[in-house]
Design a protein around this motif. Structure first.
Motif, PDB file in Angstrom:
ATOM      1  N   GLN A  61       0.840  -1.222   0.000  1.00 19.97           N
ATOM      2  CA  GLN A  61       0.000   0.000   0.000  1.00 19.97           C
ATOM      3  C   GLN A  61       0.863   1.255   0.000  1.00 19.97           C
ATOM      4  O   GLN A  61       0.563   2.232  -0.671  1.00 19.97           O
ATOM      5  CB  GLN A  61      -0.938  -0.012   1.215  1.00 19.97           C
ATOM      6  CG  GLN A  61      -2.042  -1.035   1.103  1.00 19.97           C
ATOM      7  CD  GLN A  61      -2.785  -1.230   2.415  1.00 19.97           C
ATOM      8  OE1 GLN A  61      -2.204  -1.189   3.495  1.00 19.97           O
ATOM      9  NE2 GLN A  61      -4.091  -1.443   2.326  1.00 19.97           N
ATOM     10  N   LEU A  62       1.963   1.193   0.758  1.00 18.96           N
ATOM     11  CA  LEU A  62       2.869   2.354   0.800  1.00 18.96           C
ATOM     12  C   LEU A  62       3.432   2.616  -0.596  1.00 18.96           C
ATOM     13  O   LEU A  62       3.486   3.771  -1.046  1.00 18.96           O
ATOM     14  CB  LEU A  62       4.018   2.100   1.781  1.00 18.96           C
ATOM     15  CG  LEU A  62       5.098   3.187   1.786  1.00 18.96           C
ATOM     16  CD1 LEU A  62       4.591   4.473   2.432  1.00 18.96           C
ATOM     17  CD2 LEU A  62       6.360   2.727   2.506  1.00 18.96           C
ATOM     18  N   GLU A  63       3.851   1.545  -1.279  1.00 16.12           N
ATOM     19  CA  GLU A  63       4.404   1.702  -2.629  1.00 16.12           C
ATOM     20  C   GLU A  63       3.399   2.381  -3.543  1.00 16.12           C
ATOM     21  O   GLU A  63       3.744   3.262  -4.328  1.00 16.12           O
ATOM     22  CB  GLU A  63       4.799   0.334  -3.218  1.00 16.12           C
ATOM     23  CG  GLU A  63       6.058  -0.267  -2.620  1.00 16.12           C
ATOM     24  CD  GLU A  63       7.206   0.718  -2.539  1.00 16.12           C
ATOM     25  OE1 GLU A  63       7.518   1.367  -3.548  1.00 16.12           O
ATOM     26  OE2 GLU A  63       7.773   0.876  -1.435  1.00 16.12           O
ATOM     27  N   GLU A  64       2.125   1.948  -3.446  1.00 18.87           N
ATOM     28  CA  GLU A  64       1.078   2.540  -4.301  1.00 18.87           C
ATOM     29  C   GLU A  64       0.946   4.036  -4.053  1.00 18.87           C
ATOM     30  O   GLU A  64       0.881   4.840  -4.976  1.00 18.87           O
ATOM     31  CB  GLU A  64      -0.285   1.870  -4.031  1.00 18.87           C
ATOM     32  CG  GLU A  64      -0.431   0.538  -4.734  1.00 18.87           C
ATOM     33  CD  GLU A  64      -1.645  -0.237  -4.234  1.00 18.87           C
ATOM     34  OE1 GLU A  64      -2.531   0.375  -3.597  1.00 18.87           O
ATOM     35  OE2 GLU A  64      -1.681  -1.457  -4.481  1.00 18.87           O
ATOM     36  N   VAL A  65       0.922   4.417  -2.774  1.00 20.79           N
ATOM     37  CA  VAL A  65       0.770   5.843  -2.438  1.00 20.79           C
ATOM     38  C   VAL A  65       1.995   6.631  -2.907  1.00 20.79           C
ATOM     39  O   VAL A  65       1.862   7.706  -3.506  1.00 20.79           O
ATOM     40  CB  VAL A  65       0.563   6.036  -0.914  1.00 20.79           C
ATOM     41  CG1 VAL A  65       0.545   7.508  -0.564  1.00 20.79           C
ATOM     42  CG2 VAL A  65      -0.718   5.369  -0.461  1.00 20.79           C
ATOM     43  N   LEU A  66       3.202   6.070  -2.664  1.00 24.88           N
ATOM     44  CA  LEU A  66       4.415   6.792  -3.060  1.00 24.88           C
ATOM     45  C   LEU A  66       4.472   6.981  -4.577  1.00 24.88           C
ATOM     46  O   LEU A  66       4.942   8.002  -5.066  1.00 24.88           O
ATOM     47  CB  LEU A  66       5.669   6.068  -2.557  1.00 24.88           C
ATOM     48  CG  LEU A  66       5.905   6.128  -1.042  1.00 24.88           C
ATOM     49  CD1 LEU A  66       7.135   5.321  -0.647  1.00 24.88           C
ATOM     50  CD2 LEU A  66       6.037   7.576  -0.543  1.00 24.88           C
ATOM     51  N   LYS A  67       3.952   5.977  -5.306  1.00 28.45           N
ATOM     52  CA  LYS A  67       3.918   6.084  -6.768  1.00 28.45           C
ATOM     53  C   LYS A  67       3.046   7.265  -7.175  1.00 28.45           C
ATOM     54  O   LYS A  67       3.413   8.069  -8.031  1.00 28.45           O
ATOM     55  CB  LYS A  67       3.343   4.791  -7.354  1.00 28.45           C
ATOM     56  CG  LYS A  67       4.259   4.163  -8.395  1.00 28.45           C
ATOM     57  CD  LYS A  67       3.579   3.002  -9.051  1.00 28.45           C
ATOM     58  CE  LYS A  67       4.325   1.712  -8.754  1.00 28.45           C
ATOM     59  NZ  LYS A  67       3.615   0.525  -9.151  1.00 28.45           N
ATOM     60  N   LYS A  68       1.878   7.384  -6.524  1.00 26.30           N
ATOM     61  CA  LYS A  68       0.967   8.505  -6.833  1.00 26.30           C
ATOM     62  C   LYS A  68       1.632   9.839  -6.503  1.00 26.30           C
ATOM     63  O   LYS A  68       1.565  10.796  -7.275  1.00 26.30           O
ATOM     64  CB  LYS A  68      -0.327   8.389  -6.011  1.00 26.30           C
ATOM     65  CG  LYS A  68      -1.281   7.333  -6.519  1.00 26.30           C
ATOM     66  CD  LYS A  68      -2.556   7.401  -5.707  1.00 26.30           C
ATOM     67  CE  LYS A  68      -3.358   6.132  -5.882  1.00 26.30           C
ATOM     68  NZ  LYS A  68      -4.446   5.983  -4.939  1.00 26.30           N
ATOM     69  N   LEU A  69       2.280   9.910  -5.337  1.00 26.77           N
ATOM     70  CA  LEU A  69       2.911  11.169  -4.929  1.00 26.77           C
ATOM     71  C   LEU A  69       4.086  11.509  -5.847  1.00 26.77           C
ATOM     72  O   LEU A  69       4.342  12.684  -6.132  1.00 26.77           O
ATOM     73  CB  LEU A  69       3.391  11.082  -3.470  1.00 26.77           C
ATOM     74  CG  LEU A  69       2.298  10.921  -2.412  1.00 26.77           C
ATOM     75  CD1 LEU A  69       2.914  10.810  -1.025  1.00 26.77           C
ATOM     76  CD2 LEU A  69       1.308  12.077  -2.444  1.00 26.77           C
ATOM     77  N   ALA A  70       4.771  10.459  -6.343  1.00 25.07           N
ATOM     78  CA  ALA A  70       5.884  10.694  -7.273  1.00 25.07           C
ATOM     79  C   ALA A  70       5.336  11.211  -8.606  1.00 25.07           C
ATOM     80  O   ALA A  70       5.921  12.120  -9.207  1.00 25.07           O
ATOM     81  CB  ALA A  70       6.677   9.409  -7.468  1.00 25.07           C
ATOM     82  N   ALA A  71       4.211  10.642  -9.045  1.00 23.20           N
ATOM     83  CA  ALA A  71       3.613  11.091 -10.312  1.00 23.20           C
ATOM     84  C   ALA A  71       3.187  12.553 -10.207  1.00 23.20           C
ATOM     85  O   ALA A  71       3.226  13.303 -11.192  1.00 23.20           O
ATOM     86  CB  ALA A  71       2.422  10.209 -10.668  1.00 23.20           C
ATOM     87  N   ALA A  72       2.795  12.981  -8.989  1.00 27.44           N
ATOM     88  CA  ALA A  72       2.392  14.375  -8.779  1.00 27.44           C
ATOM     89  C   ALA A  72       3.606  15.265  -8.457  1.00 27.44           C
ATOM     90  O   ALA A  72       3.444  16.418  -8.047  1.00 27.44           O
ATOM     91  CB  ALA A  72       1.381  14.452  -7.642  1.00 27.44           C
ATOM     92  N   LYS A  73       4.812  14.692  -8.600  1.00 30.22           N
ATOM     93  CA  LYS A  73       6.080  15.410  -8.373  1.00 30.22           C
ATOM     94  C   LYS A  73       6.210  15.958  -6.936  1.00 30.22           C
ATOM     95  O   LYS A  73       6.782  17.016  -6.715  1.00 30.22           O
ATOM     96  CB  LYS A  73       6.254  16.563  -9.376  1.00 30.22           C
ATOM     97  CG  LYS A  73       6.153  16.163 -10.843  1.00 30.22           C
ATOM     98  CD  LYS A  73       7.422  16.593 -11.580  1.00 30.22           C
ATOM     99  CE  LYS A  73       7.537  16.151 -13.021  1.00 30.22           C
ATOM    100  NZ  LYS A  73       6.946  14.889 -13.409  1.00 30.22           N
ATOM    101  N   MET A  74       5.653  15.208  -5.999  1.00 30.20           N
ATOM    102  CA  MET A  74       5.802  15.650  -4.609  1.00 30.20           C
ATOM    103  C   MET A  74       6.964  14.946  -3.915  1.00 30.20           C
ATOM    104  O   MET A  74       7.582  15.502  -3.014  1.00 30.20           O
ATOM    105  CB  MET A  74       4.506  15.393  -3.859  1.00 30.20           C
ATOM    106  CG  MET A  74       3.688  16.654  -3.733  1.00 30.20           C
ATOM    107  SD  MET A  74       2.196  16.416  -2.868  1.00 30.20           S
ATOM    108  CE  MET A  74       1.074  16.234  -4.188  1.00 30.20           C
ATOM    109  N   VAL A  75       7.202  13.685  -4.318  1.00 28.96           N
ATOM    110  CA  VAL A  75       8.328  12.941  -3.728  1.00 28.96           C
ATOM    111  C   VAL A  75       9.086  12.204  -4.827  1.00 28.96           C
ATOM    112  O   VAL A  75       8.598  12.069  -5.945  1.00 28.96           O
ATOM    113  CB  VAL A  75       7.844  11.887  -2.682  1.00 28.96           C
ATOM    114  CG1 VAL A  75       7.023  12.519  -1.591  1.00 28.96           C
ATOM    115  CG2 VAL A  75       7.078  10.751  -3.349  1.00 28.96           C
TER     116      VAL A  75
END
Ligand code: CMP
Length: 231
Positions: free
Chosen positions: A185-199
């Protein structure tokens, strides 16, 4: 077994100041060993000199990690202090050098050595604070909010400034535990945040690209939670 190397002496000093106890209480324990199970009676406490120990609880047949402890940390003191069964299970997940201190020795250490008592109290206070943070996080409904809230808190605690990139000095594997979600689940969220250029990912760590953007997104999630039902 002798553990009295310079490194471990320093660590014991860092943890509880018990360097002279090595020869008597030190042990090397291989990965995979369960030191005790939740519910067992407990007569010893443990100080980690190297390696890692997972503290976990069984919730509805699923083993949930509460915390992963490393060098300089101690555990197993609760059963001694409150004469209750073990509150969680302890498993060695990386080969460990450990001090195993029996009840009598631990009690005499905290009775006679004010410095040790203060260290134990400080650790217990920090643990309570961490448990409160986890409760706060678990009250959040969705995984994105849990991760964003955790990243924001950890970054603030580590002095991240509003602008510029901030590489979080926090093992990525511990983030899932802190957020109360699985690693997948963490990987999924981090992927979304990376796509939004936040992390972005940096050598097993998470880097916050712009703290401002993360703060703004956290506020948006709060508003959505508060007013989302109105639209
Ligand atoms: P004890 O109850 O003897 O055995 C399990 C140990 O895990 C407990 O003592 C503490 O040392 C440790 N422990 C339990 N809950 C937590 C927690 N939330 N965070 C860190 N350590 C914990």
């Amino acid at each position: 077994m002798t553990l009295e190397t310079e490194g471990s002496l320093d660590l014991a000093r860092e943890s509880l100041g018990v360097s002279h106890l090595f020869d008597k209480y030190g042990e090397i324990i291989p990965r995979g060993t369960v030191l005790f199970y939740e519910g067992d009676p407990g007569q010893e406490m443990y100080i980690v000199l190297s390696g890692k120990v997972r503290i976990s609880k069984r919730v509805r047949h699923v083993e949930k990690t509460l915390v992963v402890l490393g060098k300089g940390e101690f555990f197993g003191e609760m059963a001694i202090l409150n004469s209750r069964p073990r509150s969680a299970t302890a498993t060695v997940i990386e080969d460990c050098k450990i001090l195993i201190i029996d009840r009598e020795t631990f009690e005499s250490m905290i009775r006679t050595n004010g410095e040790i008592s203060v260290r134990v109290i400080k650790k217990l206070a920090a643990r309570l604070q961490e448990a409160n943070n986890q409760i706060e996080n678990l009250l959040l409904k969705d995984n994105v909010s849990r991760v964003v809230n955790l990243l924001r808190r950890l970054a603030r605690e580590r002095g991240a400034s509003a602008s510029g990139e901030f590489v979080m000095d926090y093992p990525r594997e511990d983030l899932a535990t802190g957020a109360g979600i699985s690693e997948r689940q963490l990987e999924e969220v981090l992927k979304k945040l990376a796509a939004a250029k936040m992390v972005r990912a940096v050598e097993g760590r998470v880097s916050i690209l712009r703290m401002e953007a993360l703060e703004k997104f956290a506020r948006f999630l709060e508003m959505k939670d508060q007013f989302g039902g109105l639209t």
